[in-house]
Scaffold this active site. Structure first.
Site, PDB file in Angstrom:
ATOM      1  N   CYS A  71       0.844  -1.190   0.000  1.00 40.15           N
ATOM      2  CA  CYS A  71       0.000   0.000   0.000  1.00 40.15           C
ATOM      3  C   CYS A  71       0.880   1.241   0.000  1.00 40.15           C
ATOM      4  O   CYS A  71       1.745   1.407   0.869  1.00 40.15           O
ATOM      5  CB  CYS A  71      -0.897  -0.012   1.234  1.00 40.15           C
ATOM      6  SG  CYS A  71      -1.717   1.550   1.581  1.00 40.15           S
ATOM      7  N   GLU A  72       0.688   2.121  -0.972  1.00 39.33           N
ATOM      8  CA  GLU A  72       1.541   3.297  -1.059  1.00 39.33           C
ATOM      9  C   GLU A  72       1.208   4.346  -0.005  1.00 39.33           C
ATOM     10  O   GLU A  72       1.966   5.290   0.192  1.00 39.33           O
ATOM     11  CB  GLU A  72       1.460   3.924  -2.450  1.00 39.33           C
ATOM     12  CG  GLU A  72       0.137   4.572  -2.789  1.00 39.33           C
ATOM     13  CD  GLU A  72       0.157   5.200  -4.176  1.00 39.33           C
ATOM     14  OE1 GLU A  72      -0.498   6.238  -4.341  1.00 39.33           O
ATOM     15  OE2 GLU A  72       0.824   4.664  -5.088  1.00 39.33           O
ATOM     16  N   HIS A  73       0.089   4.189   0.674  1.00 39.38           N
ATOM     17  CA  HIS A  73      -0.294   5.158   1.705  1.00 39.38           C
ATOM     18  C   HIS A  73       0.317   4.841   3.067  1.00 39.38           C
ATOM     19  O   HIS A  73       0.619   5.745   3.843  1.00 39.38           O
ATOM     20  CB  HIS A  73      -1.821   5.214   1.836  1.00 39.38           C
ATOM     21  CG  HIS A  73      -2.502   5.636   0.574  1.00 39.38           C
ATOM     22  ND1 HIS A  73      -3.737   5.141   0.191  1.00 39.38           N
ATOM     23  CD2 HIS A  73      -2.107   6.489  -0.404  1.00 39.38           C
ATOM     24  CE1 HIS A  73      -4.080   5.691  -0.965  1.00 39.38           C
ATOM     25  NE2 HIS A  73      -3.115   6.505  -1.342  1.00 39.38           N
ATOM     26  N   HIS A  74       0.485   3.544   3.376  1.00 38.97           N
ATOM     27  CA  HIS A  74       0.974   3.157   4.703  1.00 38.97           C
ATOM     28  C   HIS A  74       2.191   2.235   4.651  1.00 38.97           C
ATOM     29  O   HIS A  74       2.740   1.880   5.698  1.00 38.97           O
ATOM     30  CB  HIS A  74      -0.145   2.457   5.488  1.00 38.97           C
ATOM     31  CG  HIS A  74      -1.385   3.278   5.623  1.00 38.97           C
ATOM     32  ND1 HIS A  74      -2.486   3.109   4.803  1.00 38.97           N
ATOM     33  CD2 HIS A  74      -1.695   4.282   6.481  1.00 38.97           C
ATOM     34  CE1 HIS A  74      -3.419   3.971   5.144  1.00 38.97           C
ATOM     35  NE2 HIS A  74      -2.983   4.696   6.152  1.00 38.97           N
ATOM     36  N   GLN A  83      -5.110  -0.405  -5.083  1.00 40.53           N
ATOM     37  CA  GLN A  83      -5.709  -1.538  -5.793  1.00 40.53           C
ATOM     38  C   GLN A  83      -6.427  -1.106  -7.068  1.00 40.53           C
ATOM     39  O   GLN A  83      -6.404  -1.812  -8.076  1.00 40.53           O
ATOM     40  CB  GLN A  83      -6.675  -2.283  -4.866  1.00 40.53           C
ATOM     41  CG  GLN A  83      -7.233  -3.563  -5.482  1.00 40.53           C
ATOM     42  CD  GLN A  83      -8.068  -4.345  -4.490  1.00 40.53           C
ATOM     43  OE1 GLN A  83      -7.798  -4.327  -3.296  1.00 40.53           O
ATOM     44  NE2 GLN A  83      -9.095  -5.029  -4.964  1.00 40.53           N
ATOM     45  N   HIS A 143      -6.292  -5.659   2.715  1.00 35.76           N
ATOM     46  CA  HIS A 143      -5.357  -4.559   2.957  1.00 35.76           C
ATOM     47  C   HIS A 143      -5.010  -4.537   4.442  1.00 35.76           C
ATOM     48  O   HIS A 143      -5.881  -4.335   5.287  1.00 35.76           O
ATOM     49  CB  HIS A 143      -5.996  -3.221   2.551  1.00 35.76           C
ATOM     50  CG  HIS A 143      -6.237  -3.096   1.079  1.00 35.76           C
ATOM     51  ND1 HIS A 143      -5.657  -2.105   0.313  1.00 35.76           N
ATOM     52  CD2 HIS A 143      -6.998  -3.833   0.223  1.00 35.76           C
ATOM     53  CE1 HIS A 143      -6.043  -2.240  -0.945  1.00 35.76           C
ATOM     54  NE2 HIS A 143      -6.854  -3.277  -1.020  1.00 35.76           N
ATOM     55  N   CYS A 181      -3.591  -2.325   6.022  1.00 35.08           N
ATOM     56  CA  CYS A 181      -3.858  -1.019   6.623  1.00 35.08           C
ATOM     57  C   CYS A 181      -5.277  -0.943   7.167  1.00 35.08           C
ATOM     58  O   CYS A 181      -5.586  -0.061   7.990  1.00 35.08           O
ATOM     59  CB  CYS A 181      -3.616   0.107   5.613  1.00 35.08           C
ATOM     60  SG  CYS A 181      -4.532  -0.057   4.079  1.00 35.08           S
TER      61      CYS A 181
END
Length: 249
Positions: free
Chosen positions: A140-143, A181, A209, A211
């Site tokens: 996940c590029e956010h977390h 995704q 996910h 996250c």
């Protein structure tokens, strides 16, 4: 499954019509309506991802050069968490974590054309081809925590077919990058479309996910389902329903 129209993911437009996507130039170009892949809107000048021609953004040499910096960054993280990087159990952790992250994102070292060039075959076959339950691992590029699940791919050939293992390779290349995704689903579908120019392509991803599982709402059994339908998979409900029925069987 009700299919909704997919969103075009692009940002940081460049003067030449390209864009920066997921931290690398994805070679997006503008095409005329006649050259658009199946499923593109007639008369539209929306950019289409030249996914399988994009360049690598990282090499083996880059890995070697950046490893010390990555390891140092993990050392800083350990200290920030209140740990002692010099204690026995953590002495080699920064280097292990750095090499692991390079492996998790090894898709930046590969490009689609490398695996497809010798695996596209002329074949007079016009029935649906499906490969389902392809294991997928991403970040996940956010977390920067894992995403994992399964990918289902189907396409209707137009005088050309792709070696079956190459569908899994496409999934591997795009999933081994920092991702969301929704974008991953579309990248896979567009790459197949541009490589084969089939009558249609369908891609469905079901993923967990971490996250959402380990933090945030902490819902252990939640799954995210995304789909991209191009060509007849978008236009013909019967074709789409056949694909969705077969991947569930």
């Amino acid at each position: 499954m009700e299919h909704s129209k997919q969103t075009q993911y692009s940002s940081n437009e460049k003067k030449d019509g390209g864009s920066v996507l997921n931290g690398h130039f994805d070679g997006m170009v503008k095409r005329s309506a006649a050259a658009q892949p199946p499923g593109a809107e007639s008369g539209s000048h929306r950019p289409v991802m030249e996914s399988w021609r994009e360049e690598r953004t990282r090499s083996v040499e880059d890995n070697e050069m950046s490893l010390p910096c990555l390891a140092a960054a993990y050392t800083t993280i350990l200290r920030g968490l209140g740990e002692d990087p010099q204690r026995q159990g953590l002495l080699k952790t920064p280097w292990r974590a750095a090499t692991a992250m390079q492996f998790f994102t090894k898709g930046y070292q590969e490009k689609i054309i490398d695996v497809l060039n010798d695996a596209i075959f002329d074949e007079d076959h016009d029935e649906m081809v499906i490969v389902k339950d392809i294991d997928m691992f991403s970040m996940c590029e956010h977390h920067l925590v894992p995403i994992f699940g399964r990918v289902h791919i189907g396409y209707l050939p137009n005088k050309r077919v792709l070696g079956l293992s190459k569908l899994a390779r496409i999934v591997e290349i795009y999933s081994r990058r920092l991702q969301v995704q929704e974008r991953l689903t579309k990248q896979i579908a567009v790459a197949i479309t541009e490589a084969l120019q089939p009558t249609g392509v369908g891609v469905v991803i079901e993923a967990t996910h971490m996250c959402m599982v380990m933090r945030g709402v902490q819902k252990m059994n939640s799954k995210t389902v995304t789909s991209t339908m191009l060509g007849v998979f978008r236009e013909d409900p019967k074709t789409r329903d056949e694909f969705l029925t077969l991947i569930r069987s």
